[in-house]
Every structure is written in structure tokens, then in C-alpha cells.
Design an enzyme around this catalytic site. Structure first.
Site, mmCIF file in Angstrom:
data_model
loop_
_atom_site.group_PDB
_atom_site.id
_atom_site.type_symbol
_atom_site.label_atom_id
_atom_site.label_comp_id
_atom_site.label_asym_id
_atom_site.label_seq_id
_atom_site.Cartn_x
_atom_site.Cartn_y
_atom_site.Cartn_z
ATOM 1 N N GLN A 75 0.820 -1.215 0.000
ATOM 2 C CA GLN A 75 0.000 0.000 0.000
ATOM 3 C C GLN A 75 0.854 1.265 0.000
ATOM 4 O O GLN A 75 0.474 2.287 0.586
ATOM 5 C CB GLN A 75 -0.945 -0.004 1.200
ATOM 6 N N SER A 76 1.989 1.222 -0.665
ATOM 7 C CA SER A 76 2.907 2.358 -0.665
ATOM 8 C C SER A 76 2.334 3.589 -1.373
ATOM 9 O O SER A 76 1.937 3.516 -2.542
ATOM 10 C CB SER A 76 4.202 1.935 -1.361
ATOM 11 N N ASN A 77 2.323 4.714 -0.680
ATOM 12 C CA ASN A 77 1.958 5.983 -1.315
ATOM 13 C C ASN A 77 3.017 6.393 -2.322
ATOM 14 O O ASN A 77 2.722 6.949 -3.379
ATOM 15 C CB ASN A 77 1.843 7.095 -0.267
ATOM 16 N N ALA A 79 4.981 4.457 -4.102
ATOM 17 C CA ALA A 79 4.882 3.670 -5.335
ATOM 18 C C ALA A 79 3.742 4.205 -6.202
ATOM 19 O O ALA A 79 3.897 4.398 -7.414
ATOM 20 C CB ALA A 79 4.667 2.197 -4.998
#
Ligand SMILES: *Cc1c(COP(=O)(O)O)cnc(C)c1O
Length: 328
Positions: A75-77, A79
């Protein structure tokens, strides 16, 4: 090298608003809190990574790259914003994502897919840097030109993005006629805090910068932030920054990175109800819980002025929906 002489690709909307949290400050009964709305940077749900990516993407374009590669948790912002920055600049992206935390098609993962990013899931213990290098090699064999961005976009150019952000805060505070005592942000891969610290050095700004850790111990975060700040300092011809000079707190992480905390959820609700501003459960909610605790401990007082950097992360609200309404 001066910041204004570095190549920069416009990806977001700047300056972001610096707004007084009037009701929230009153309810807190301590310092005046202003919100630096970097959740409103404008690109694909916004967030702090846009400042870094403006310099990183310009560097990639200068090197003739046509695919951006980066990494993060599922859930990387960062990325998500790298995938969005790639599309904005007419490039493609490959995201090497750790299978950690929620992996259903919601929040950032949903947006990654809508953006058409090439997603490569890796297991939590795997070496993501090696995985990114392997992807880069694969792309080169196909005749493409890859550009690898480290986790969080936290390197010299990422730090430069937030040094510029520090100057922006100072200019806005001056224009609105107040003095900033302390800038507070959530701190993970260190580029945001490191860049803000670098900005105070390069531009001679008068405020302290406090980082609320979302994952690392205080000592490790100090080292990471100092390293990234120093990489930026090297690029700008400024003196290095030592770990002891970095102010970091690790009391608000909870069980670990990515798991919402009771106090973080309370902070999210408080900001929502007092200011109609949405924080997130992974970064800004925990950092705001840190700010609230500092006021309760008397370490921040009435008469002082604090700028809280809202670094974004909004899509995570929809991933953690159940915990947020049941109260963790
Ligand atoms: C990445 C991120 C941070 C932390 O920034 P770093 O530069 O990695 O320390 C804070 N808040 C949000 C919402 C983020 O996505």
C-alpha cells in the site's frame, strides 16, 4: 549547485496551502497549529512524494529513461505517486512491492492498477534492491532505459525536494506574518525530514524540525535522516548533517509500521471533526498523535507556533475502513 538551478519537472500544484487549524488549536489548548497541506500536491490523490519526484523525474528524463522502477509496501503511497509521475511524464513504471499489509485492490493498489503500473509482488524478507536491479536488467535487455528510485524517493534529489518545501513554508509564514517555531512531520524513509532539515541549513531558516517515526527506532531514524540530508547537502555544496542533530521520536509507532494505533485513530477523528481535514492511519495520524502528546507533556506550549506537514496518504483510509470506524 543551487536548488533553483537543478532540473525540475512540474508534476504537482505548488505552493500547497499553509492553513491555520483554528478550532483544533483551540481545543488542544497549546500552541497554534498550522497545517502544511502537502496532501494537496495535486497528482493522483497527492502527498509528499510529489516534491521529491519533481526532481527525480527530471533527472530520469535527463538520462533518457523511459521506465521508472521503485519499491515499497503493497500500500505504498510512494509507489502510487511514482506510477502517477511516470504517466504524467509519458513514461512507464514497474513497482516492486513487498507483500506486507493489506493486498486487496483498494487504496493505493487500486490506483496503481488504474495507472497501468507493472506490479511485481515480492515476499517480505526478499532483497528489494536486488529485485529492482533484476527488473532494470530485464528492461535493458528489451531495449528500454530504466531509472531506479530508492524506497520513499529518499536520496539527494528527494531531500532537495523538501529543502525547497522548507523554504516554501518560511515564505508563506512570512507573508502571513508569523514566525514558525517547529515543523513536525511523519518520518519513514527520511527524505521528508532530512530535506526539511537541509532546507533550514541551506536557507538559514529559524525553525526546528521534529520527525515522528512510523517504523524505525529513534537512533536508526536519526541515522537515516542524517544520511539522506547529507546526500542532499553534498549535492548543494553544504556541510554534512550528523545524526545527533536530528530530532526524532519513536513513541507513536504502535505494534509496527502500517498497523493503525488507537491514538492515531483518535487524531484522525479529531482533525476530521474540528477541521474537516483527513489524516491517514499509517503516517499522519500517528505523527499527529505525537504532536498531541507533546502538548500534553508540556513540550510544546501556548504562544508557540507549530507547522504540521500533512504528508498525504489519504488512500489508506479506505484500506483500513473497518478499524477506523470500530475504533481500532
Ligand atoms: C512516505 C510518507 C511519509 C514519510 O516520508 P519519508 O520521506 O519517507 O520519511 C509520510 N507520510 C506519508 C503519507 C507518506 O506517504
Amino acid at each position: 549547485m543551487r536548488i533553483d538551478d537543478l532540473p525540475r519537472t512540474s508534476l504537482g500544484t505548488f505552493p500547497t496551502p499553509l492553513v491555520r487549524a483554528r478550532r483544533f488549536s483551540q481545543e488542544l489548548g497549546g500552541p497554534t497549529v498550522w497545517l502544511k497541506r502537502d496532501d494537496l500536491t495535486g497528482l493522483a490523490f497527492g502527498g509528499n512524494k510529489v516534491r521529491k519526484l519533481e526532481f527525480l523525474v527530471a533527472d530520469a528524463l535527463g538520462k533518457g529513461a523511459n521506465v521508472l522502477i521503485t519499491t515499497g509496501a503493497a500500500q505504498s503511497n510512494h509507489a502510487r505517486l511514482t506510477a502517477a509521475a511516470a504517466r504524467h511524464a509519458g513514461l512507464e513504471s514497474v513497482l516492486v512491492l513487498r507483500r506486507q499489509g493489506p493486498t486487496h485492490t483498494q487504496g493505493n493498489l487500486l490506483i496503481d492498477q488504474l495507472l497501468g503500473a507493472d506490479l511485481r509482488m515480492v515476499e517480505p524478507g526478499e532483497d528489494v534492491d536486488a529485485a529492482m536491479q533484476a527488473v532494470a536488467e530485464e528492461l535493458r535487455r528489451q531495449g528500454k532505459v530504466p531509472y531506479v528510485i530508492p524506497v520513499g524517493g529518499s536520496n539527494a534529489l528527494g531531500a532537495v525536494g523538501y529543502a525547497d518545501g522548507a523554504r516554501e513554508i518560511q515564505r508563506q509564514a512570512e507573508a502571513q506574518g508569523f514566525k514558525v517555531d517547529c515543523v513536525i512531520c511523519a518520518s519513514g524513509s527520511g527524505g521528508t525530514q532530512g530535506g526539511l532539515v537541509l532546507g533550514t541549513r541551506v536557507f538559514g531558516l529559524p525553525f526546528a524540525v521534529w520527525g515522528m517515526s512510523v517504523s524505525a527506532t529513534r537512533e536508526n531514524l536519526q541515522k537515516t535522516v542524517a544520511r539522506v540530508a547529507t546526500e542532499g547537502a553534498d549535492l548543494l555544496g553544504a556541510p554534512p548533517i550528523r545524526p545527533e542533530e536530528i530530532v526524532a521520536y519513536d513513541d507513536y509507532i504502535g505494534p509496527r509500521y502500517g498497523i493503525p494505533t488507537r491514538d492515531g485513530i483518535d487524531a484522525i477523528r479529531w482533525l476530521a471533526r474540528s477541521e474537516a481535514v483527513m489524516l491517514d492511519p499509517v503516517y499522519t495520524g500517528k505523527a499527529m498523535a505525537g504532536l498531541v502528546d507533546h502538548i500534553r507533556q508540556g513540550r510544546l506550549r501556548r504562544g508557540q507556533t507549530v507547522v504540521f506537514v500533512h504528508t498525504g496518504g489519504t488512500p489508506a483510509l479506505f484500506v483500513h475502513n473497518r478499524r477506523l470506524v470500530q475504533g481500532g
